[in-house]
Design a protein around this motif. Structure first.
Motif, PDB file in Angstrom:
ATOM      1  N   ASP A 185     -14.754   4.718  -6.245  1.00  0.00           N
ATOM      2  CA  ASP A 185     -13.254   4.462  -6.285  1.00  0.00           C
ATOM      3  C   ASP A 185     -12.425   4.746  -5.032  1.00  0.00           C
ATOM      4  O   ASP A 185     -11.779   4.114  -4.324  1.00  0.00           O
ATOM      5  N   ASP A 188     -13.459   2.621  -2.051  1.00  0.00           N
ATOM      6  CA  ASP A 188     -12.596   1.432  -2.047  1.00  0.00           C
ATOM      7  C   ASP A 188     -11.277   1.661  -1.583  1.00  0.00           C
ATOM      8  O   ASP A 188     -10.694   0.857  -0.827  1.00  0.00           O
ATOM      9  N   ARG A 191     -10.733   2.279   1.923  1.00  0.00           N
ATOM     10  CA  ARG A 191     -11.124   1.038   2.850  1.00  0.00           C
ATOM     11  C   ARG A 191     -10.129  -0.005   2.461  1.00  0.00           C
ATOM     12  O   ARG A 191     -10.099  -1.227   3.156  1.00  0.00           O
ATOM     13  N   GLY A 193      -8.815  -1.003  -0.383  1.00  0.00           N
ATOM     14  CA  GLY A 193      -8.951  -1.771  -2.038  1.00  0.00           C
ATOM     15  C   GLY A 193      -8.341  -1.024  -3.070  1.00  0.00           C
ATOM     16  O   GLY A 193      -7.544   0.047  -2.825  1.00  0.00           O
ATOM     17  N   ARG A 194      -8.380  -1.430  -4.033  1.00  0.00           N
ATOM     18  CA  ARG A 194      -7.268  -0.798  -5.339  1.00  0.00           C
ATOM     19  C   ARG A 194      -8.578  -0.600  -6.410  1.00  0.00           C
ATOM     20  O   ARG A 194      -8.939  -1.597  -6.719  1.00  0.00           O
TER      21      ARG A 194
END
Length: 316
Positions: A185, A188, A191, A193-194
């Motif tokens: 998580d 992500d 980078r 993301g969620r």
């Protein structure tokens, strides 16, 4: 032939430089006057210090005033539990420091969950410390009184990592799988993301977010490794100013967090006094670094060490 020309050029350059230096040394130098002219004496004071109004600035008072403004006029916040948004965290730590510290947790965590053997062989203890620290950072980000990255989901992430930290008190298959998910998580998130985090639950206090022991370990490394050795002299302070400022802000944040309702002894006056002194000294260190004031920085670090020592003498 080219090599001979290059050597000749270098030799000629050295001769020219030596000639110039010799000429400079031979030039007559004007001697300082035995007494300055009257027009000069009338411009400058004999002792500038006697003309100054008031005493030297007290950086401790400046820090206390700054923190008082953050907590609504009192040097002791007494704020609500996590999720309240009542405390002006931006007076202690800036958004960039929060974001940077969250990102820095990814690289050292990845090897801890690479294999079950690495995790169960002791990695789970480090995971507990780092998950608890992430839970603290995310919870503050969720309450932050300014714009900070991941703020819309930070409170939920704080609860998620707080639970993962609590489960890492032991190294089991279940805690290993959960830790792998939380590290992924974080990867992500870094980078762009969620992560698929559940919605934040209401009325979750700090006692469900962060244990005090992992925070104390982070505070010890903050002062003992991140601050004290990097401000041993003026040059060290200048060379390490960015890292010192980062760690000083995080120390101020932690000193405030451990006074929040839900932490053991948070309502004890003596405990709060020690924590308040540590927080104020940390703020003073940040200000001294910004001013490039080595004396004020060393004084602030001394006050930080004193606050920690006094607290440990009384509460350990």
């Amino acid at each position: 032939m080219k090599q001979l020309v290059s050597v000749s050029c270098i030799a000629l350059l050295c001769v020219c430089c030596a000639t110039v230096l010799a000429d400079e040394k031979s030039k007559p130098r004007a001697k300082p006057p035995g007494e300055w002219p009257r027009d000069v004496r009338e411009v400058f004071f004999d002792d500038a210090a006697q003309q100054l109004v008031g005493g030297r600035p007290d950086y401790g008072e400046v820090a206390a005033a700054r923190v008082a403004a953050a907590s609504g006029g009192s040097t002791s916040s007494g704020g609500d539990s996590g999720g309240s948004g009542d405390y002006a965290w931006s007076k202690l730590v800036d958004a960039d420091t929060l974001e940077t510290e969250i990102k820095r947790q990814l690289t050292p965590m990845q090897p801890l969950v690479a294999t079950p053997a690495a995790f169960k062989g002791g990695g789970y203890r480090d995971c507990r410390n780092r998950f608890t620290w992430l839970a603290t950072l995310f919870t503050v980000a969720g309450d932050y009184d300014g714009r900070v990255r991941w703020q819309d989901t930070a409170t939920a992430l704080g609860q998620l990592y707080g639970r993962a930290g609590a489960n890492c008190k032991v190294g089991t298959d279940q805690s290993f799988r959960e830790s792998q998910l939380r590290v992924q998580d974080l990867a992500d998130l870094v980078r762009g993301g969620r992560p698929d985090a559940p919605e934040a639950k209401p009325d979750v206090g700090w006692d469900q977010i962060a244990d005090r022991s992992p925070l104390m370990r982070r505070m010890e490394s903050c002062l003992g490794e991140g601050i004290s050795p990097k401000a041993s002299d003026r040059r060290a302070l200048s060379n390490n100013s960015e890292d010192l400022r980062h760690e000083a802000q995080l120390m101020a944040l932690m000193a405030e967090v451990i006074m929040q309702p839900g932490f053991d002894y948070a309502d004890d006056e003596s405990y709060r006094n020690h924590s308040t002194q540590l927080r104020d000294a940390s703020v003073a260190l940040t200000q001294a670094i910004d001013l490039e004031n080595f004396e004020a920085a060393r004084e602030a670090i001394g006050n930080m060490q004193k606050a920690c020592s006094n607290c440990h003498d009384e509460w350990r």
